[in-house]
Motif scaffolding. Structure first.
Motif, short mmCIF file in Angstrom:
data_model
loop_
_atom_site.label_atom_id
_atom_site.label_comp_id
_atom_site.label_asym_id
_atom_site.label_seq_id
_atom_site.Cartn_x
_atom_site.Cartn_y
_atom_site.Cartn_z
N ALA A 105 -6.28 5.56 -6.55
CA ALA A 105 -6.39 6.42 -7.59
C ALA A 105 -7.42 7.89 -7.41
N ALA A 106 -8.32 7.28 -6.68
CA ALA A 106 -9.40 8.17 -6.03
C ALA A 106 -8.74 9.17 -5.18
N ILE A 107 -7.89 8.79 -4.21
CA ILE A 107 -6.96 9.61 -3.44
C ILE A 107 -6.09 10.53 -4.09
N PHE A 108 -5.38 10.14 -5.00
CA PHE A 108 -4.18 10.85 -5.63
C PHE A 108 -4.63 11.63 -6.87
N LYS A 109 -5.83 11.15 -7.41
CA LYS A 109 -6.11 12.10 -8.63
C LYS A 109 -6.15 13.56 -8.28
N ARG A 110 -5.72 14.29 -9.45
CA ARG A 110 -5.61 15.75 -9.16
C ARG A 110 -5.91 16.62 -10.46
N PHE A 130 0.81 -1.18 0.12
CA PHE A 130 0.09 -0.08 0.13
C PHE A 130 0.97 1.28 0.00
N ILE A 131 1.85 1.29 0.79
CA ILE A 131 2.94 2.36 0.73
C ILE A 131 3.58 2.48 -0.31
N VAL A 132 4.13 1.42 -1.02
CA VAL A 132 4.71 1.42 -2.36
C VAL A 132 3.73 2.14 -3.33
N GLY A 133 2.41 1.90 -3.25
CA GLY A 133 1.41 2.23 -4.36
C GLY A 133 1.35 3.87 -4.14
N CYS A 134 1.37 4.25 -2.86
CA CYS A 134 1.29 5.60 -2.64
C CYS A 134 2.31 6.26 -3.10
N PHE A 135 3.65 5.95 -2.81
CA PHE A 135 4.77 6.44 -3.52
C PHE A 135 4.70 6.36 -5.12
N LEU A 136 4.34 5.42 -5.74
CA LEU A 136 4.10 5.16 -6.91
C LEU A 136 3.48 6.24 -7.62
N LEU A 137 2.16 6.56 -6.97
CA LEU A 137 1.18 7.77 -7.30
C LEU A 137 1.71 9.08 -7.24
N ILE A 138 2.28 9.26 -5.88
CA ILE A 138 2.96 10.39 -5.63
C ILE A 138 4.11 10.84 -6.66
N ASN A 139 4.94 10.13 -6.95
CA ASN A 139 6.06 10.32 -7.83
C ASN A 139 5.44 10.57 -9.27
N THR A 140 4.49 9.78 -9.88
CA THR A 140 4.06 10.08 -10.85
C THR A 140 3.13 11.37 -11.36
N ARG A 141 2.42 11.59 -10.15
CA ARG A 141 1.72 12.99 -10.04
C ARG A 141 2.71 14.19 -10.19
N GLU A 200 5.72 14.14 -11.53
CA GLU A 200 6.24 14.06 -12.75
C GLU A 200 5.43 14.53 -13.63
N LEU A 201 3.94 14.42 -13.55
CA LEU A 201 3.23 15.01 -14.48
C LEU A 201 2.53 16.25 -14.00
N ALA A 259 -5.02 12.40 -13.79
CA ALA A 259 -6.54 11.99 -14.05
C ALA A 259 -6.61 10.59 -13.24
N PHE A 260 -7.91 10.50 -12.47
CA PHE A 260 -8.31 9.05 -12.02
C PHE A 260 -7.71 7.77 -12.85
N LYS A 261 -8.03 8.07 -14.25
CA LYS A 261 -7.93 6.83 -15.21
C LYS A 261 -6.29 6.63 -15.39
N ASP A 262 -5.56 7.82 -15.23
CA ASP A 262 -4.02 7.67 -15.39
C ASP A 262 -3.49 7.04 -14.17
N ALA A 263 -4.10 7.51 -12.94
CA ALA A 263 -3.55 6.83 -11.72
C ALA A 263 -3.77 5.41 -11.58
N PHE A 264 -5.12 5.19 -11.90
CA PHE A 264 -5.44 3.59 -11.78
C PHE A 264 -4.43 2.95 -12.60
N LEU A 265 -4.31 3.32 -14.10
CA LEU A 265 -3.65 2.59 -15.02
C LEU A 265 -2.30 2.35 -14.65
N THR A 266 -1.59 3.65 -13.84
CA THR A 266 -0.30 3.51 -13.29
C THR A 266 -0.06 2.16 -12.33
#
Length: 176
Positions: free
Chosen positions: A165-170, A49-60, A62-63, A68-75
């Motif tokens: 994805a719902a938490i980290f979308k922006r 779960f923590i790795v997933g949070c880091f993944l989405l924080i890092n991706t966001r 870099e973007l 978007a929700f879709k992109d966060a979920f896809l990642t």
């Protein structure tokens, strides 16, 4: 597909796969009993779960702080698929070809743990015997069972992915 999404999905998928491998190797070299402890399994899920949070924080980041929700979920799903594949391939090779005896040792520990828990909760003797018989006839580390486990892992990952994805979308900030 966005290159950042693909790059991060692959990178963190490999990290997740290594975590899956380490979650087996560490108990293998220290104490096999960890593999049947409930808290160890919860700890590994928390790490994912923590790795997933880091993944989405890092991706966001870099973007440009927009995802978007879709992109966060896809990642997240790309990462999960790669991590699951690495973990399952490792488990199949390790438990079926490298050290086949450890699979039986873990099964025995699981049976002991289950019996102790059932006794603790006052389960009837015939119920305990029936459960032990089912566990003895079940090969959780067999190739077929490992492949079936992919489905459950994907379902769990989809659930976590939707939440994260719902938490980290922006959305982008509107300019005036």
């Amino acid at each position: 597909m966005n290159e950042i999404i693909k790059k991060n999905g692959i990178k963190f998928g490999i990290i997740s796969g290594v975590i899956g491998i380490l979650s087996i190797i560490i108990p293998y070299v220290t104490d096999l009993g960890l593999l049947v402890k409930w808290w160890y399994g919860i700890s590994i899920l928390l790490i994912y779960f923590i790795v997933g949070c880091f993944l989405l924080i890092n991706t966001r980041k870099e973007l440009n702080d927009v995802i978007a929700f879709k992109d966060a979920f896809l990642t997240y799903i790309i990462s999960a698929l790669i991590g699951i594949a690495i973990g399952v391939v490792f488990n199949i090779i390790f438990f079926n070809y490298i050290d086949t005896e450890v699979a039986q040792q873990v099964k025995d520990l699981n049976i002991e743990n289950t019996v102790a828990m059932m006794k603790k909760f006052g389960a009837p003797t015939n119920s305990i015997k029936e459960t032990v018989e089912k566990l003895e006839n079940y090969n959780q580390f067999g190739i077929a069972e490992q492949l079936k486990g992919i489905i459950w892992s994907l379902l769990g990952s989809t659930f976590f992915g939707l939440i994260l994805a719902a938490i980290f979308k922006r959305k982008p900030k509107e300019q005036f």
